[in-house]
Structures are given as C-alpha cells and as structure tokens.
Design an enzyme around this catalytic site. Structure first.
Site, mmCIF file in Angstrom:
data_model
loop_
_atom_site.group_PDB
_atom_site.id
_atom_site.type_symbol
_atom_site.label_atom_id
_atom_site.label_comp_id
_atom_site.label_asym_id
_atom_site.label_seq_id
_atom_site.Cartn_x
_atom_site.Cartn_y
_atom_site.Cartn_z
ATOM 1 N N ARG A 46 55.321 73.520 35.185
ATOM 2 C CA ARG A 46 54.221 72.575 35.467
ATOM 3 C C ARG A 46 54.644 71.569 36.534
ATOM 4 O O ARG A 46 53.855 71.158 37.379
ATOM 5 C CB ARG A 46 53.786 71.833 34.196
ATOM 6 C CG ARG A 46 52.891 70.627 34.499
ATOM 7 C CD ARG A 46 52.039 70.166 33.338
ATOM 8 N NE ARG A 46 52.772 69.966 32.102
ATOM 9 C CZ ARG A 46 53.631 68.955 31.872
ATOM 10 N NH1 ARG A 46 53.873 68.052 32.800
ATOM 11 N NH2 ARG A 46 54.249 68.865 30.715
ATOM 12 N N TYR A 98 29.697 71.698 48.630
ATOM 13 C CA TYR A 98 29.793 72.783 47.655
ATOM 14 C C TYR A 98 29.196 72.310 46.325
ATOM 15 O O TYR A 98 29.433 71.170 45.898
ATOM 16 C CB TYR A 98 31.270 73.154 47.489
ATOM 17 C CG TYR A 98 31.511 74.197 46.439
ATOM 18 C CD1 TYR A 98 31.094 75.508 46.620
ATOM 19 C CD2 TYR A 98 32.156 73.871 45.249
ATOM 20 C CE1 TYR A 98 31.310 76.457 45.648
ATOM 21 C CE2 TYR A 98 32.378 74.820 44.275
ATOM 22 C CZ TYR A 98 31.947 76.113 44.482
ATOM 23 O OH TYR A 98 32.171 77.050 43.516
ATOM 24 N N LYS A 195 39.149 81.316 48.981
ATOM 25 C CA LYS A 195 38.362 81.809 50.112
ATOM 26 C C LYS A 195 39.261 82.464 51.169
ATOM 27 O O LYS A 195 39.915 83.436 50.869
ATOM 28 C CB LYS A 195 37.522 80.659 50.673
ATOM 29 C CG LYS A 195 36.782 79.827 49.598
ATOM 30 C CD LYS A 195 35.692 80.608 48.887
ATOM 31 C CE LYS A 195 35.255 79.984 47.565
ATOM 32 N NZ LYS A 195 34.756 78.609 47.652
HETATM 33 C C1 PLP Z 1 34.483 77.593 46.613
HETATM 34 C C2 PLP Z 1 34.575 76.247 47.159
HETATM 35 C C3 PLP Z 1 35.164 75.223 46.424
HETATM 36 C C4 PLP Z 1 35.658 75.410 45.002
HETATM 37 O O1 PLP Z 1 36.752 76.261 44.962
HETATM 38 P P1 PLP Z 1 37.119 77.142 43.662
HETATM 39 O O2 PLP Z 1 38.364 77.827 44.065
HETATM 40 O O3 PLP Z 1 35.960 78.059 43.416
HETATM 41 O O4 PLP Z 1 37.293 76.197 42.529
HETATM 42 C C5 PLP Z 1 35.282 73.984 47.035
HETATM 43 N N1 PLP Z 1 34.823 73.758 48.287
HETATM 44 C C6 PLP Z 1 34.235 74.731 49.000
HETATM 45 C C7 PLP Z 1 33.758 74.433 50.376
HETATM 46 C C8 PLP Z 1 34.079 75.999 48.463
HETATM 47 O O5 PLP Z 1 33.478 76.935 49.170
#
Ligand code: PLP
Length: 379
Positions: A46, A98, A195
C-alpha cells in the site's frame, strides 16, 4: 531522447541482478525488513511497490513531472487531488467534465463542505470572474469529454495562480504524448490510465503527476493514507501498454482525422466536434498547446432516436463506455457515460441528446468510414 525512444528505453528493473527486459511483477503485500527498528526501501505494498514505482517514474518522465502516483482508477486519482482541499474551500470547474467527476464533485465533496462552481472555461474571462478568495482549485479537462471543447491551459494557470489556487488538468483525452499541462503551468495532471495510457481495455487505473516536491509529498501522504494505489499486476499491464503509446496514438489520430473529415462532409451530420479540424472553434489554442486533435470525437445525429440507431447499426464500432482503446467504440454519452449527471446539471451542461461519441482505434480507416456510412444510410 525523443518520446518514441523514451517509451521503451528506461530502467524497468532498478537493482535487479538479472536485468529482465520486462519489469517483474512484485506480487507481494509485505517486504521483510533486515532490522526491527528501520524500514528498507519497501515495507508494504500500500505504501510502495517496486513494480508500481517503475510505472510511476515512467509516467512522471513522460509527462514532464518530478513524481507520479498510480491509483486503482481515474476516479481514485481525481478523488486524491480533491482531498488536498478542506471544508469551506471552493473549486471552480469547467462544466463539461467526465460524468464520474461531476458525481464526485456534486454528491461526495459536498459532504465535506467543499463547493464546486461550474463555468464555461473555454472563455478564460468567465473563470477569472468566478474566482473568489475561497477558490483553492481550478479544475478542467481539455479537450473536454464528450463535447471536445478546448480550454486554454496557460490562461487558466495564470488565473488560478493569481488567486493562489492550484490548477488541475484531467488530460485523459490527450495522453502525455500529445499534451503536457505541467509545461503550460498546471500544478496537477490527472489521467484515467484506463484510456490511452493502457490502450487495450484491460486495466482500470489512474495517475496524478506533479512537479512540485511539497505537492508530491502531500499526494503521496494521501495515497498511502487512503490506500487506493494500483496493484502490481495492473501496473505491469500498464507498463506493457504504455510502450506502444506513440504507435497507437499516431495510428488512432490519423484515423480520427479521416473519420472527422468524412463526417464533416456528410449531409446527414449537422455538427462534428473534433479539435483536429481547422473549423473547430478551439483549433488555434489546440495547435498552440497540444500536438494534434487526438482520437476522440463526437457528432450530432439529428435526433436521439437516430443516435441510438446509428450506434446499434455500426458493426466495427462496438457500443461501449470509455475511450482510448485499440478498438473503435461508439457511445451515446447522455444515455451512457454521462447518465449519472444530475438532471439540473444536464440542463445547464447542454450535452445534446443526439450526440454520439466515437473513440477511434487502429482498424483500417476505409472500413471504419464505410461502417459509419452504412449506418448513416440505414436511418
Ligand atoms: C474515464 C475518465 C475518468 C475516470 O477514469 P476511471 O479510470 O474510469 O475511473 C476521468 N476523466 C476522464 C476524462 C475520463 O474519460
């Protein structure tokens, strides 16, 4: 070294006597200590783990930061930076965020007495006008998701710093290959590593990147105190995905520009949002602060029904939330990724109900365009 070289040329196994080409997965919760009264470099995963540290150092280097911290999701990374604030503090944020960030800001931060005010940050004057002595953070995405609006990051940094506030940029739609907000004055960069950093839809992860040492210590303190760091195996997968970031992004961005140009020239498409098109209202700012329009775009289908039909007609574009994968995906944001936005905010946020968001992958561009053309013809 240039970006392409740096993606694969770094010490992926510091201190390891066997010099493996891939970073080992230190799948362990604890590390034995030599003495009872002092810790070694690592004692508990952690608090720190060698696989995670290699990933964090690589992301920091690519983003131009001094330190990066990896979390179990993008939302965990965003939650981490908001915990720098306390009751009575205020965030001024762009309204096109988001959906998960809007939910966190409106339904969780309010419980600890933190207020968020939304403005149109694509007009810097509005952000300047919204600042008050209680504003401790300016928070934006650029390009925004799903409307692909462009926020002038250098202007935002100036406005935030004039008030002594921190400036945080969610740069998930660009990745460190296309945009480096720290070099434009941002104090904090967050990524949903789910992403483009990952690129293969097989990890959820997040990152916070900073330059300032004192800020790095605070972010680390919170990461360890709250216990939401990314696990070793997911770090390994992210390290693997990250090596092809440039190859993927080049291919995806090239495809995205072709798809955007096709849609812009299509009689059945009233509006296309892609910051790589010179007709985009934020194009000049984008050219100044980033290296391309990326691989996410959105367009209007004419009606909510048409949007749903097009999403269901396409064969190569799979209906899925998220973006940034090697696979092309299609979504109707108001019904999917942004469905959690409270109704009163949906009205002011003005995400059209006929908006379709595309994330462009590495497929053959002619086949992607043909797929969209067929779907548009069918409605
Ligand atoms: C998907 C996304 C998030 C959140 O990310 P997770 O990995 O799904 O928790 C935050 N900001 C943007 C711009 C995103 O596209």
């Amino acid at each position: 070294m240039k970006f392409a070289t740096r993606l694969v040329h770094y010490d992926g196994s510091p201190g390891d006597p066997f010099h493996p080409m891939a970073t080992p997965i230190y799948q362990t919760a604890t590390f034995a200590q030599e003495r009872a009264d002092s810790f070694g470099q690592y004692d508990y995963t952690r608090s720190g783990n060698p696989t995670r540290r290699v990933l964090e150092d690589q992301i920091a280097a690519l983003e131009g930061g001094s330190r990066a911290f990896c979390f179990s999701s993008g939302m965990a990374a965003i939650a981490n930076v908001t915990h720098l604030l306390k009751a009575g503090d205020e965030i001024v944020a762009d309204w096109d965020l988001y959906g998960g960030a809007t939910r966190l800001f409106g339904e969780v931060l309010n419980r600890s007495g933190i207020t968020v005010r939304y403005v149109d940050a694509s007009e810097p004057g509005r952000v300047a006008a919204a600042m008050t002595p209680a504003t401790r953070m300016v928070y934006v995405e650029s390009p925004t998701n799903p409307l692909l609006r462009i926020v002038d990051l250098a202007a935002m940094a100036e406005i935030a710093h004039a008030q002594g506030a921190l400036f945080c940029v969610d740069s998930s739609t660009m990745s460190p290959y296309l945009q480096n907000p720290l070099s434009l004055g941002a104090d904090l960069v967050v990524h949903s590593a789910t992403k483009f950093l990952c690129g293969h839809s097989d990890v959820t992860g997040g990152a916070v990147v900073v330059r300032d040492e004192a800020l790095a210590r605070e972010i680390y303190f919170l990461q360890n105190a709250e216990g939401n760091a990314l696990g070793p195996f997911d770090c390994f997968l992210l390290l693997r995905g990250l090596k092809t970031l440039k190859l993927r992004m080049d291919a995806q961005q090239k495809n995205a520009l072709l798809v955007a140009a096709f849609l812009a020239g299509h009689a059945g498409v009233p509006e296309v949002h892609y910051p790589g098109l010179p007709t985009h209202p934020g194009y000049d700012v984008q050219v100044r602060q980033a290296r391309g329009g990326g691989a996410v775009l959105s367009f209007r289908a004419g009606s909510a029904k048409a949007a749903t039909q097009i999403a269901e007609e396409t064969k190569l574009f799979r209906i899925a939330v998220s973006f940034g994968s090697v696979n092309s995906t299609i979504s109707v944001p108001l019904k999917m990724s942004h469905a959690s936005t409270p109704l009163e905010l949906q009205a002011t946020r003005a995400i059209p109900e006929d908006l379709i968001r595309l994330s462009i992958g590495i497929e053959d561009s002619d086949e992607l365009i043909e797929d969209l053309d067929t779907a548009l013809r069918a409605i």
